[in-house]
Design a protein around this motif. Structure first.
Motif, mmCIF file in Angstrom:
data_model
loop_
_atom_site.group_PDB
_atom_site.id
_atom_site.type_symbol
_atom_site.label_atom_id
_atom_site.label_comp_id
_atom_site.label_asym_id
_atom_site.label_seq_id
_atom_site.Cartn_x
_atom_site.Cartn_y
_atom_site.Cartn_z
ATOM 1 N N HIS A 165 0.852 -1.197 0.000
ATOM 2 C CA HIS A 165 0.000 0.000 0.000
ATOM 3 C C HIS A 165 0.887 1.247 0.000
ATOM 4 C CE1 HIS A 165 -2.521 -3.081 2.099
ATOM 5 N NE2 HIS A 165 -3.304 -2.748 1.084
ATOM 6 N N TRP A 166 0.461 2.237 -0.755
ATOM 7 C CA TRP A 166 1.234 3.480 -0.813
ATOM 8 C C TRP A 166 0.915 4.375 0.375
ATOM 9 C CZ3 TRP A 166 5.284 4.742 -3.716
ATOM 10 C CH2 TRP A 166 5.558 3.918 -4.820
ATOM 11 N N LEU A 167 1.973 4.904 0.987
ATOM 12 C CA LEU A 167 1.866 5.894 2.057
ATOM 13 C C LEU A 167 2.253 7.241 1.455
ATOM 14 C CD1 LEU A 167 3.700 3.851 4.838
ATOM 15 C CD2 LEU A 167 1.234 4.069 4.488
ATOM 16 N N ASP A 168 1.417 8.246 1.667
ATOM 17 C CA ASP A 168 1.684 9.533 1.018
ATOM 18 C C ASP A 168 2.927 10.200 1.610
ATOM 19 O OD1 ASP A 168 0.634 12.080 2.799
ATOM 20 O OD2 ASP A 168 -0.414 10.214 3.272
ATOM 21 N N ALA A 169 3.550 11.046 0.805
ATOM 22 C CA ALA A 169 4.827 11.666 1.149
ATOM 23 C C ALA A 169 4.743 12.511 2.417
ATOM 24 C CB ALA A 169 5.325 12.504 -0.026
ATOM 25 N N GLU A 170 3.670 13.255 2.601
ATOM 26 C CA GLU A 170 3.562 14.115 3.789
ATOM 27 C C GLU A 170 3.453 13.280 5.063
ATOM 28 O OE1 GLU A 170 3.731 17.541 6.018
ATOM 29 O OE2 GLU A 170 4.215 17.241 3.904
ATOM 30 N N THR A 171 2.737 12.167 5.008
ATOM 31 C CA THR A 171 2.652 11.284 6.166
ATOM 32 C C THR A 171 4.025 10.709 6.494
ATOM 33 O OG1 THR A 171 0.345 10.735 5.705
ATOM 34 C CG2 THR A 171 1.592 9.163 7.072
ATOM 35 N N ILE A 172 4.726 10.255 5.482
ATOM 36 C CA ILE A 172 6.090 9.738 5.670
ATOM 37 C C ILE A 172 6.953 10.805 6.335
ATOM 38 C CG2 ILE A 172 8.207 9.042 4.432
ATOM 39 C CD1 ILE A 172 6.115 6.851 4.364
ATOM 40 N N HIS A 173 6.882 12.020 5.811
ATOM 41 C CA HIS A 173 7.696 13.134 6.310
ATOM 42 C C HIS A 173 7.408 13.411 7.791
ATOM 43 C CE1 HIS A 173 10.332 16.443 5.093
ATOM 44 N NE2 HIS A 173 9.629 17.243 5.893
ATOM 45 N N GLN A 174 6.130 13.534 8.128
ATOM 46 C CA GLN A 174 5.753 13.843 9.501
ATOM 47 C C GLN A 174 6.112 12.714 10.470
ATOM 48 O OE1 GLN A 174 4.947 16.850 10.565
ATOM 49 N NE2 GLN A 174 5.109 17.542 8.435
ATOM 50 N N CYS A 175 5.988 11.478 10.026
ATOM 51 C CA CYS A 175 6.363 10.339 10.884
ATOM 52 C C CYS A 175 7.858 10.364 11.191
ATOM 53 C CB CYS A 175 5.977 9.020 10.231
ATOM 54 S SG CYS A 175 4.208 8.695 10.285
ATOM 55 N N HIS A 176 8.664 10.664 10.192
ATOM 56 C CA HIS A 176 10.117 10.701 10.423
ATOM 57 C C HIS A 176 10.515 11.877 11.308
ATOM 58 C CE1 HIS A 176 11.849 7.305 8.268
ATOM 59 N NE2 HIS A 176 10.717 7.354 7.597
ATOM 60 N N LEU A 177 9.885 13.023 11.102
ATOM 61 C CA LEU A 177 10.162 14.161 11.986
ATOM 62 C C LEU A 177 9.786 13.815 13.426
ATOM 63 C CD1 LEU A 177 8.911 17.128 9.780
ATOM 64 C CD2 LEU A 177 11.301 16.545 10.306
ATOM 65 N N ALA A 178 8.639 13.169 13.605
ATOM 66 C CA ALA A 178 8.191 12.791 14.952
ATOM 67 C C ALA A 178 9.168 11.812 15.594
ATOM 68 C CB ALA A 178 6.784 12.195 14.894
ATOM 69 N N ALA A 179 9.671 10.867 14.822
ATOM 70 C CA ALA A 179 10.598 9.871 15.362
ATOM 71 C C ALA A 179 11.940 10.503 15.753
ATOM 72 C CB ALA A 179 10.816 8.752 14.353
ATOM 73 N N LEU A 180 12.372 11.512 15.025
ATOM 74 C CA LEU A 180 13.642 12.177 15.324
ATOM 75 C C LEU A 180 13.527 13.170 16.472
ATOM 76 C CD1 LEU A 180 14.866 12.969 11.695
ATOM 77 C CD2 LEU A 180 15.832 11.262 13.260
ATOM 78 N N ASN A 181 12.378 13.816 16.576
ATOM 79 C CA ASN A 181 12.184 14.945 17.484
ATOM 80 C C ASN A 181 12.487 14.599 18.938
ATOM 81 O OD1 ASN A 181 11.446 17.620 18.136
ATOM 82 N ND2 ASN A 181 9.404 16.932 18.737
ATOM 83 N N GLU A 182 13.397 15.363 19.511
ATOM 84 C CA GLU A 182 13.778 15.314 20.918
ATOM 85 C C GLU A 182 14.469 14.029 21.347
ATOM 86 O OE1 GLU A 182 10.608 16.613 23.472
ATOM 87 O OE2 GLU A 182 10.305 18.442 22.305
ATOM 88 N N GLU A 183 14.620 13.072 20.445
ATOM 89 C CA GLU A 183 15.417 11.901 20.784
ATOM 90 C C GLU A 183 16.762 11.949 20.072
ATOM 91 O OE1 GLU A 183 15.313 7.082 21.148
ATOM 92 O OE2 GLU A 183 13.460 8.153 20.737
ATOM 93 N N PHE A 184 16.746 12.275 18.787
ATOM 94 C CA PHE A 184 17.983 12.351 18.015
ATOM 95 C C PHE A 184 18.316 13.782 17.605
ATOM 96 C CE2 PHE A 184 16.123 8.174 17.196
ATOM 97 C CZ PHE A 184 17.159 7.352 17.586
#
Length: 186
Positions: A147-166
């Motif tokens: 299934h395709w995941l849209d680019a903005e969702t991908i972007h926001q998920c990666h920002l969330a994963a990086l935020n305040e941890e890395f």
């Protein structure tokens, strides 16, 4: 000291067919940051992906050549990498330590791949790391079920994963406001 890491701004992203991308203003934002760092004579480091895979868009010189307006200036260093992280197989960490650079501002392509991997390693290596959210971009990706995941969702998920941890996450405007008013570390 701080440095701007400009990651993989290469022709290969323009020359191959890719899924839809978010943040079509990323290149403009990166140019704004390059200009600000150049005006203040702050360190700029270009990261160039030179693939070992002949099927990669970044294997041949026309693919790993820098995009128009993203070529390094004479006093700007380039590190070439063969994998996602700018730290693997390069002398980047040693260079940063020798230059007493302890703060990294990351921009470039693409967030879920080379930018995120470099940010994670930078954080783990003890560098104060900032990812500029609108000076990077993501492409749509297929999940493991096809299934395709849209680019903005991908972007926001990666920002969330990086935020305040890395890394800390800022927009170009937020960073430029800080940068214009201070020489302090983030």
């Amino acid at each position: 000291m701080k440095a701007l890491l400009v990651i993989d701004m290469e022709q290969g992203f323009l020359a191959t067919k890719r899924p839809p991308r978010n943040n079509l203003q990323a290149e403009k934002k990166i140019q704004q940051l390059l200009s600000a760092f150049r005006q203040k004579h702050e360190s700029i480091i270009h990261i160039q992906h030179v693939s070992l895979d002949p099927s990669s868009a970044f294997y041949y010189p026309q693919g790993y050549a820098f995009m128009t307006d993203f070529s390094p200036l004479e006093d700007e260093i380039v590190f070439q990498k063969q994998v996602n992280s700018a730290f693997i197989g390069t002398d980047l960490a040693d260079y940063l330590k020798k230059q007493k650079i302890n703060e990294l501002i990351l921009v470039g392509l693409t967030l879920p791949h080379c930018v995120s991997t470099t940010a994670r390693m930078a954080g783990n290596l003890g560098f104060r790391t900032t990812v500029i959210s609108d000076a990077t971009a993501s492409y749509a990706l297929q999940d493991v079920n096809g299934h395709w995941l849209d680019a903005e969702t991908i972007h926001q998920c990666h920002l969330a994963a990086l935020n305040e941890e890395f890394a800390q996450i800022m927009t170009t405007e937020q960073f430029l406001n800080y940068f214009a008013s201070s020489n302090n570390q983030l």
